[in-house]
Design a protein around this motif. Structure first.
Motif, PDB file in Angstrom:
ATOM      1  N   PHE A 142       0.840  -1.211   0.000  1.00  0.00           N
ATOM      2  CA  PHE A 142       0.000   0.000   0.000  1.00  0.00           C
ATOM      3  C   PHE A 142       0.870   1.254   0.000  1.00  0.00           C
ATOM      4  CE2 PHE A 142      -1.713   3.481   2.509  1.00  0.00           C
ATOM      5  CZ  PHE A 142      -2.877   3.783   1.818  1.00  0.00           C
ATOM      6  N   ALA A 143       1.870   1.286   0.862  1.00  0.00           N
ATOM      7  CA  ALA A 143       2.730   2.470   0.967  1.00  0.00           C
ATOM      8  C   ALA A 143       3.459   2.736  -0.349  1.00  0.00           C
ATOM      9  CB  ALA A 143       3.730   2.294   2.112  1.00  0.00           C
ATOM     10  N   CYS A 144       4.010   1.702  -0.947  1.00  0.00           N
ATOM     11  CA  CYS A 144       4.760   1.842  -2.193  1.00  0.00           C
ATOM     12  C   CYS A 144       3.842   2.299  -3.332  1.00  0.00           C
ATOM     13  CB  CYS A 144       5.431   0.508  -2.526  1.00  0.00           C
ATOM     14  SG  CYS A 144       6.490   0.547  -3.978  1.00  0.00           S
ATOM     15  N   ALA A 145       2.677   1.659  -3.478  1.00  0.00           N
ATOM     16  CA  ALA A 145       1.740   2.015  -4.548  1.00  0.00           C
ATOM     17  C   ALA A 145       1.191   3.422  -4.356  1.00  0.00           C
ATOM     18  CB  ALA A 145       0.591   1.001  -4.592  1.00  0.00           C
ATOM     19  N   SER A 146       0.880   3.781  -3.116  1.00  0.00           N
ATOM     20  CA  SER A 146       0.358   5.129  -2.838  1.00  0.00           C
ATOM     21  C   SER A 146       1.418   6.185  -3.106  1.00  0.00           C
ATOM     22  CB  SER A 146      -0.136   5.220  -1.397  1.00  0.00           C
ATOM     23  OG  SER A 146      -1.237   4.355  -1.209  1.00  0.00           O
ATOM     24  N   LYS A 147       2.650   5.864  -2.776  1.00  0.00           N
ATOM     25  CA  LYS A 147       3.753   6.793  -3.027  1.00  0.00           C
ATOM     26  C   LYS A 147       3.934   7.005  -4.535  1.00  0.00           C
ATOM     27  CE  LYS A 147       8.471   7.517  -1.353  1.00  0.00           C
ATOM     28  NZ  LYS A 147       9.592   6.925  -0.609  1.00  0.00           N
ATOM     29  N   HIS A 148       3.825   5.925  -5.312  1.00  0.00           N
ATOM     30  CA  HIS A 148       3.985   6.041  -6.766  1.00  0.00           C
ATOM     31  C   HIS A 148       2.822   6.806  -7.395  1.00  0.00           C
ATOM     32  CE1 HIS A 148       5.388   5.055 -10.781  1.00  0.00           C
ATOM     33  NE2 HIS A 148       4.124   4.790 -11.077  1.00  0.00           N
ATOM     34  N   SER A 149       1.602   6.457  -6.977  1.00  0.00           N
ATOM     35  CA  SER A 149       0.414   7.027  -7.618  1.00  0.00           C
ATOM     36  C   SER A 149      -0.001   8.381  -7.055  1.00  0.00           C
ATOM     37  CB  SER A 149      -0.763   6.062  -7.489  1.00  0.00           C
ATOM     38  OG  SER A 149      -1.143   5.927  -6.131  1.00  0.00           O
ATOM     39  N   GLY A 150       0.395   8.640  -5.817  1.00  0.00           N
ATOM     40  CA  GLY A 150      -0.061   9.864  -5.163  1.00  0.00           C
ATOM     41  C   GLY A 150      -1.523   9.777  -4.770  1.00  0.00           C
ATOM     42  N   ALA A 151      -2.029   8.549  -4.637  1.00  0.00           N
ATOM     43  CA  ALA A 151      -3.452   8.346  -4.354  1.00  0.00           C
ATOM     44  C   ALA A 151      -3.631   7.191  -3.380  1.00  0.00           C
ATOM     45  CB  ALA A 151      -4.202   8.040  -5.656  1.00  0.00           C
TER      46      ALA A 151
ATOM     47  N   VAL B 143       3.436  -1.056 -14.194  1.00  0.00           N
ATOM     48  CA  VAL B 143       2.244  -0.215 -14.105  1.00  0.00           C
ATOM     49  C   VAL B 143       1.368  -0.447 -15.329  1.00  0.00           C
ATOM     50  CG1 VAL B 143       3.232   1.606 -12.679  1.00  0.00           C
ATOM     51  CG2 VAL B 143       3.377   1.792 -15.133  1.00  0.00           C
ATOM     52  N   GLY B 144       0.074  -0.449 -15.081  1.00  0.00           N
ATOM     53  CA  GLY B 144      -0.921  -0.465 -16.146  1.00  0.00           C
ATOM     54  C   GLY B 144      -1.572   0.911 -16.157  1.00  0.00           C
ATOM     55  N   ARG B 145      -2.840   0.968 -16.514  1.00  0.00           N
ATOM     56  CA  ARG B 145      -3.516   2.267 -16.522  1.00  0.00           C
ATOM     57  C   ARG B 145      -3.734   2.769 -15.093  1.00  0.00           C
ATOM     58  NH1 ARG B 145      -7.711   5.023 -15.691  1.00  0.00           N
ATOM     59  NH2 ARG B 145      -9.042   3.347 -14.950  1.00  0.00           N
ATOM     60  N   SER B 146      -4.313   1.902 -14.254  1.00  0.00           N
ATOM     61  CA  SER B 146      -4.566   2.293 -12.865  1.00  0.00           C
ATOM     62  C   SER B 146      -3.951   1.308 -11.870  1.00  0.00           C
ATOM     63  CB  SER B 146      -6.073   2.398 -12.606  1.00  0.00           C
ATOM     64  OG  SER B 146      -6.694   1.133 -12.792  1.00  0.00           O
ATOM     65  N   SER B 147      -3.382   0.243 -12.383  1.00  0.00           N
ATOM     66  CA  SER B 147      -2.826  -0.791 -11.505  1.00  0.00           C
ATOM     67  C   SER B 147      -1.307  -0.752 -11.482  1.00  0.00           C
ATOM     68  CB  SER B 147      -3.297  -2.184 -11.951  1.00  0.00           C
ATOM     69  OG  SER B 147      -2.749  -2.497 -13.217  1.00  0.00           O
ATOM     70  N   MET B 148      -0.774  -1.312 -10.404  1.00  0.00           N
ATOM     71  CA  MET B 148       0.674  -1.397 -10.225  1.00  0.00           C
ATOM     72  C   MET B 148       0.986  -2.750  -9.615  1.00  0.00           C
ATOM     73  SD  MET B 148       0.741   2.273  -8.361  1.00  0.00           S
ATOM     74  CE  MET B 148      -0.978   1.979  -7.930  1.00  0.00           C
ATOM     75  N   VAL B 149       2.038  -3.392 -10.092  1.00  0.00           N
ATOM     76  CA  VAL B 149       2.525  -4.606  -9.448  1.00  0.00           C
ATOM     77  C   VAL B 149       3.680  -4.201  -8.556  1.00  0.00           C
ATOM     78  CG1 VAL B 149       3.637  -6.852  -9.755  1.00  0.00           C
ATOM     79  CG2 VAL B 149       1.797  -6.140 -11.303  1.00  0.00           C
TER      80      VAL B 149
ATOM     81  N   LYS C 119      -7.223   4.612  -6.448  1.00  0.00           N
ATOM     82  CA  LYS C 119      -8.638   4.991  -6.409  1.00  0.00           C
ATOM     83  C   LYS C 119      -8.795   6.456  -6.009  1.00  0.00           C
ATOM     84  CE  LYS C 119     -10.458   0.812  -6.991  1.00  0.00           C
ATOM     85  NZ  LYS C 119     -11.452   0.490  -8.006  1.00  0.00           N
ATOM     86  N   ASP C 120      -9.890   7.075  -6.493  1.00  0.00           N
ATOM     87  CA  ASP C 120     -10.211   8.431  -6.049  1.00  0.00           C
ATOM     88  C   ASP C 120     -11.164   8.349  -4.862  1.00  0.00           C
ATOM     89  OD1 ASP C 120     -12.807   7.982  -7.037  1.00  0.00           O
ATOM     90  OD2 ASP C 120     -12.546   9.260  -8.797  1.00  0.00           O
ATOM     91  N   GLU C 121     -11.663   9.512  -4.401  1.00  0.00           N
ATOM     92  CA  GLU C 121     -12.516   9.571  -3.215  1.00  0.00           C
ATOM     93  C   GLU C 121     -13.831   8.824  -3.399  1.00  0.00           C
ATOM     94  OE1 GLU C 121     -11.996  12.748  -5.028  1.00  0.00           O
ATOM     95  OE2 GLU C 121      -9.965  12.592  -4.274  1.00  0.00           O
ATOM     96  N   LYS C 122     -14.276   8.667  -4.650  1.00  0.00           N
ATOM     97  CA  LYS C 122     -15.541   7.989  -4.940  1.00  0.00           C
ATOM     98  C   LYS C 122     -15.351   6.497  -5.230  1.00  0.00           C
ATOM     99  CE  LYS C 122     -17.608  12.189  -6.757  1.00  0.00           C
ATOM    100  NZ  LYS C 122     -18.111  12.880  -7.939  1.00  0.00           N
ATOM    101  N   GLY C 123     -14.103   6.036  -5.182  1.00  0.00           N
ATOM    102  CA  GLY C 123     -13.835   4.624  -5.443  1.00  0.00           C
ATOM    103  C   GLY C 123     -13.581   4.291  -6.899  1.00  0.00           C
ATOM    104  N   ASN C 124     -13.470   5.312  -7.735  1.00  0.00           N
ATOM    105  CA  ASN C 124     -13.178   5.082  -9.154  1.00  0.00           C
ATOM    106  C   ASN C 124     -11.679   4.928  -9.357  1.00  0.00           C
ATOM    107  OD1 ASN C 124     -15.937   5.485  -9.973  1.00  0.00           O
ATOM    108  ND2 ASN C 124     -15.607   7.677  -9.641  1.00  0.00           N
ATOM    109  N   SER C 125     -11.308   4.089 -10.315  1.00  0.00           N
ATOM    110  CA  SER C 125      -9.891   3.884 -10.616  1.00  0.00           C
ATOM    111  C   SER C 125      -9.279   5.152 -11.187  1.00  0.00           C
ATOM    112  CB  SER C 125      -9.723   2.746 -11.613  1.00  0.00           C
ATOM    113  OG  SER C 125     -10.190   1.536 -11.070  1.00  0.00           O
ATOM    114  N   LEU C 126      -8.025   5.393 -10.796  1.00  0.00           N
ATOM    115  CA  LEU C 126      -7.289   6.573 -11.261  1.00  0.00           C
ATOM    116  C   LEU C 126      -6.105   6.151 -12.127  1.00  0.00           C
ATOM    117  CD1 LEU C 126      -6.864   8.739  -8.019  1.00  0.00           C
ATOM    118  CD2 LEU C 126      -8.195   9.322 -10.030  1.00  0.00           C
ATOM    119  N   SER C 127      -5.787   6.953 -13.092  1.00  0.00           N
ATOM    120  CA  SER C 127      -4.600   6.720 -13.908  1.00  0.00           C
ATOM    121  C   SER C 127      -3.350   6.965 -13.063  1.00  0.00           C
ATOM    122  CB  SER C 127      -4.621   7.660 -15.109  1.00  0.00           C
ATOM    123  OG  SER C 127      -3.543   7.390 -15.954  1.00  0.00           O
ATOM    124  N   VAL C 128      -2.334   6.110 -13.262  1.00  0.00           N
ATOM    125  CA  VAL C 128      -1.090   6.235 -12.495  1.00  0.00           C
ATOM    126  C   VAL C 128       0.071   6.568 -13.431  1.00  0.00           C
ATOM    127  CG1 VAL C 128      -1.886   4.647 -10.704  1.00  0.00           C
ATOM    128  CG2 VAL C 128      -0.543   3.769 -12.607  1.00  0.00           C
TER     129      VAL C 128
END
Length: 183
Positions: free
Chosen positions: A44-53, A84-90, A118-127
C-alpha cells in the motif's frame, strides 16, 4: 501536479521490524499471516507513493515463503513498483531476516501484490508510468507482463463451460486421488 513517468527509486519503500514472541505461531516461528499483513502494508505504501493516491489491494499474485523467520530476528521488507498499467501497479517485495547477534541474513519471502489507485468515490485513477533505467527494472517489468498473461490464461481456463469429469481424468492420474464416480 502528477508526473507522467516516475523513476522506480522515487516510490521504493523499506521497513524493518523486530520479530517478537507475539508474532509467532504454535511452532515458534513467525506466523505467515503476520508477514502477509506487513506485506500488504508496504505494498500500500509503495503504490500510494507512486500514484499519489489511495490504493487498494486487487490481488496477491505470488507469495513464496522460502525460509522460516525466527523470534528475535530483524525483518526487512523492500518494496518497489515493478509494473504499471492504466490504474494498476505490481509491487514486488523482498523479505529478508537478519540474526542480530551473528549478522547472518536470509531471503525469506518474495511477493507480488497488484494494487489499484482509487479516487474519493472509489473510481480507478490513472497512475504514472515507470522510467526503467537498468536491466533489473526491465526484467521485473517484463516478468510482470508474463505473470499477467499467465493469470489471464488461468482465469480463462477456470471459466470453461465443459466441466465433465472425463475431460479431467488424465490430469488426476498422477496425483493422490481415488476416483469413485456414481453411475
Amino acid at each position: 501536479m502528477q508526473k507522467d513517468f516516475k523513476y522506480t527509486k522515487e516510490s521504493q519503500v523499506v521497513i524493518s521490524e523486530l520479530m517478537l514472541p507475539s508474532h509467532s505461531n504454535f511452532n515458534g516461528k513467525i506466523h505467515g499471516g503476520y508477514i502477509l499483513s506487513l506485506l500488504d502494508q508496504i505494498a500500500f505504501a509503495c503504490a500510494s507513493k507512486h500514484s499519489g493516491a489511495y490504493c487498494v489491494t486487487a490481488s496477491v499474485d505470488t507469495v513464496d515463503f522460502l525460509k522460516p523467520i525466527e523470534i528475535g530476528e530483524l525483518v526487512t521488507m523492500k518494496a518497489s513498483v515493478n509494473y504499471v498499467g492504466r490504474s494498476s501497479m505490481v509491487i514486488g517485495i523482498r523479505v529478508e531476516a537478519e540474526n542480530i547477534q551473528s549478522g547472518a541474513k536470509k531471503h525469506c519471502n518474495s511477493s507480488y501484490f497488484t494494487m489499484v489507485a482509487k479516487d474519493e468515490k472509489g473510481n480507478s485513477l490513472s497512475v504514472p508510468g515507470l522510467i526503467l533505467n537498468n536491466d533489473d527494472q526491465v526484467r521485473r517489468f517484463a516478468k510482470s507482463i508474463k505473470r499477467k498473461n499467465m493469470k489471464t490464461k488461468r482465469i480463462q481456463e477456470f471459466h470453461e463451460t465443459d466441466f465433465s469429469s472425463e475431460k479431467y481424468l488424465h490430469i488426476l492420474k498422477d496425483h493422490k486421488a481415488k476416483i469413485e464416480l456414481d453411475s
